[in-house]
Design a protein around this motif. Structure first.
Motif, short mmCIF file in Angstrom:
data_model
loop_
_atom_site.label_atom_id
_atom_site.label_comp_id
_atom_site.label_asym_id
_atom_site.label_seq_id
_atom_site.Cartn_x
_atom_site.Cartn_y
_atom_site.Cartn_z
N GLU A 36 111.63 45.73 18.47
CA GLU A 36 111.01 44.46 18.12
C GLU A 36 110.26 43.87 19.31
O GLU A 36 109.15 43.35 19.16
CB GLU A 36 112.07 43.49 17.62
CG GLU A 36 111.53 42.18 17.08
CD GLU A 36 110.59 42.38 15.91
OE1 GLU A 36 109.61 41.61 15.80
OE2 GLU A 36 110.82 43.31 15.11
N ARG A 73 107.07 45.89 19.79
CA ARG A 73 106.07 45.55 18.77
C ARG A 73 105.29 44.30 19.16
O ARG A 73 104.08 44.23 19.02
CB ARG A 73 106.76 45.32 17.41
CG ARG A 73 107.20 46.55 16.68
CD ARG A 73 107.41 46.22 15.20
NE ARG A 73 108.24 47.22 14.55
CZ ARG A 73 109.53 47.07 14.30
NH1 ARG A 73 110.14 45.93 14.64
NH2 ARG A 73 110.21 48.01 13.70
N ALA A 117 110.80 55.46 17.47
CA ALA A 117 110.67 54.62 16.28
C ALA A 117 109.24 54.10 16.14
O ALA A 117 108.68 54.06 15.04
CB ALA A 117 111.66 53.46 16.36
N LEU A 118 108.62 53.71 17.26
CA LEU A 118 107.25 53.21 17.20
C LEU A 118 106.26 54.32 16.85
O LEU A 118 105.27 54.08 16.15
CB LEU A 118 106.88 52.57 18.55
CG LEU A 118 107.67 51.31 18.94
CD1 LEU A 118 107.29 50.86 20.33
CD2 LEU A 118 107.42 50.20 17.93
N ALA A 177 107.02 56.83 14.91
CA ALA A 177 107.22 57.05 13.47
C ALA A 177 106.49 55.99 12.65
O ALA A 177 106.02 56.26 11.54
CB ALA A 177 108.71 57.04 13.14
N GLU A 178 106.38 54.77 13.17
CA GLU A 178 105.68 53.69 12.47
C GLU A 178 104.18 53.79 12.63
O GLU A 178 103.43 53.02 12.00
CB GLU A 178 106.16 52.33 12.98
CG GLU A 178 107.61 52.02 12.66
CD GLU A 178 108.05 50.68 13.23
OE1 GLU A 178 107.17 49.89 13.62
OE2 GLU A 178 109.27 50.44 13.29
N LEU A 186 102.58 53.07 15.40
CA LEU A 186 102.10 52.03 16.30
C LEU A 186 101.67 52.59 17.64
O LEU A 186 100.80 52.00 18.32
CB LEU A 186 103.19 50.97 16.52
CG LEU A 186 103.57 50.15 15.29
CD1 LEU A 186 104.73 49.23 15.62
CD2 LEU A 186 102.37 49.35 14.79
N ARG A 241 95.70 52.12 14.22
CA ARG A 241 96.22 52.13 12.86
C ARG A 241 95.10 51.81 11.89
O ARG A 241 94.51 50.73 11.93
CB ARG A 241 97.35 51.12 12.69
CG ARG A 241 98.57 51.42 13.54
CD ARG A 241 99.73 50.53 13.14
NE ARG A 241 100.32 50.95 11.89
CZ ARG A 241 101.26 50.27 11.24
NH1 ARG A 241 101.69 49.11 11.71
NH2 ARG A 241 101.75 50.71 10.10
#
Length: 462
Positions: free
Chosen positions: A12, A15, A50-51, A53-54, A56, A70
């Motif tokens: 978080e 992000r 995780a980022l 995978a998103e 970002l 993106r």
């Protein structure tokens, strides 16, 4: 300065920080992020993954991590045409996973889970699994293609575990028990045909049958298992060629098929020219205070009436999806062909891991430890329920079948229980049609403290 240590908190924070970066701009190094956020290198690596995978960020080995470009989502298309296309054969092949999802959905952390069907992490043999997985990865050929029927050593182990005159040639390795049931029903019955099932029964079986276009026909269960007098009547009335049952610690009632009925079930099916699919899911979930267990029906069946299903998943981990289908005669080739068409084969690393696990001294220790833990958790939940007694007290499996007073709205009870912080399963989904009364199924393996859930349920029922 960021003072959190969890991966979720770091994700978080990163992000938010990415809003200050331009597309393609490089993020600080992992070492710099460790210092800035005061977290471990492992936490940083997991957050970056995780980022990625998103979408970002992008990670380039040797170069670093960069803010990704993106693409904006386009204007949503019109998918309304699918409603017509998907409804064309819905009556013949409907798929309703609601009953299965009810036990697969994990409740919030503050809710006591008396709903799930898999071992809580405190009951899983995590160290033994990790060691088995590591050894399996070092086996020669561990990543090569396995035989479509399964590894010969694993097939032989399942045959010995079932007993009787079975050998490895009678066994197919499957991706868990649910897959084995799906294969059996699709292979042994044609769409539109009736299939006899116990009532009540496992919702996953009803979902599989209906998805295959079959028509489940209920045969009531009492304290001694399926009623064989009604089973004979059901075969005569429907001309069904398939009966699916759980003779040992039946889900949801926990009953065991009485000795006098065991041979009757096989005889009745044989006379009707039908197969018995024996779902032996709970044999390794026996409790420490259980009397000696009867052998599987398949162990006493030389004529190939019984198709046997069992799995290592329930007794180990939901992610060790290894099971077995056992059959004799031409039925085995039909099952084999159906499984090959559906999934080719079960991944070899999983099969090798299963072999390493069941061949290690840790396997017997785990079974002994689990038997004691299951007995203690069942006893704790029964004590917490006090006067709320199940119809039958099981000596295996992981659930209690609770009959509620006539006129009780079981959905309202489920909602009230959730408000008290406990998740329970309504009984309606365990019946093929209208239930004869209100029930709850309570699991005592999916939480560390089932007695806490029992106390909360009693408060909800006041």
């Amino acid at each position: 300065m960021y003072d959190g240590s969890s991966t979720a908190h770091l994700v978080e924070a990163l992000r938010t920080a990415l809003n200050r970066y331009s597309v393609g701009e490089k993020l600080p190094s992992s070492r710099a992020l460790v210092r800035q956020y005061e977290v471990s290198p492992v936490t940083v690596a997991r957050a970056i993954a995780a980022l990625v995978a998103e979408g970002l960020v992008t990670s380039r080995p040797g170069a670093g991590v960069f803010k990704a470009n993106r693409a904006e989502r386009g204007v949503p298309g019109d998918v309304s045409w699918q409603e017509v296309a998907l409804s064309a054969d819905a009556g013949a092949r409907g798929v309703d996973a609601a009953g299965v999802l009810a036990t697969l959905t994990a409740p919030p952390a503050e809710v006591v889970d008396l709903n799930g069907g898999y071992l809580h992490t405190s009951l899983q043999p995590e160290r033994a699994l990790a060691a088995a997985l590591a050894r399996a990865g070092r086996r020669p050929g561990a990543w090569s293609r396995p035989p479509v029927e399964g590894l010969p050593e694993l097939r032989s182990w399942f045959a010995r575990d079932i007993g009787g005159s079975l050998d490895g040639g009678d066994v197919l390795v499957t991706a868990g028990g649910q897959t084995a049931l799906t294969t059996a029903l699709r292979a042994l019955a044609v769409p539109g045909a009736p299939v006899l099932v116990e009532s009540p029964t496992y919702p996953g079986l009803l979902a599989v049958a209906r998805a295959a276009g079959l028509r489940p026909v209920p045969v009531p269960v009492d304290a001694d298992g399926v009623r064989t007098d009604l089973l004979a009547d059901a075969f005569a009335a429907t001309r069904a060629r398939l009966f699916v049952c759980q003779p040992l610690f039946q889900n949801p009632t926990g009953t065991v098929l009485a000795p006098v009925r065991r041979a009757e079930v096989v005889r009745i099916a044989h006379t009707a020219g039908a197969f018995v699919v024996e779902d032996d899911f709970a044999r390794r979930l026996v409790h420490a205070d259980a009397p000696p267990l009867p052998p599987p029906l398949a162990a006493d069946d030389p004529d190939g009436v019984v198709v046997h299903v069992r799995s290592l998943t329930k007794v180990t981990s939901p992610s060790l999806r290894i099971g077995a289908l056992t059959a004799r005669g031409p039925a085995l080739e039909r099952l084999r062909a159906t499984q090959i068409v559906d999934s080719f084969f079960v991944p070899r690393p999983l099969q090798e891991t299963a072999l390493e696990l069941v061949g290690s001294p840790a396997w017997a220790r785990h079974l002994r430890t689990l038997a004691v833990a299951l007995r203690d958790r069942r006893t704790a939940l029964l004590g917490a329920l006090a006067d709320l007694r199940p119809q039958w007290t099981p000596y295996g499996g992981y659930h209690l079948w609770l009959r509620l007073p006539d006129g009780t709205d079981e959905q309202a009870v489920v909602a009230a229980a959730l408000r008290e912080g406990v998740a329970v399963t309504p009984g309606g989904s365990y019946f093929t049609a209208e239930a004869p009364g209100p029930y709850l199924r309570l699991s005592y393996v999916s939480t560390a403290h089932p007695e806490d859930g029992g106390h909360r349920l009693r408060r909800a029922l006041r």
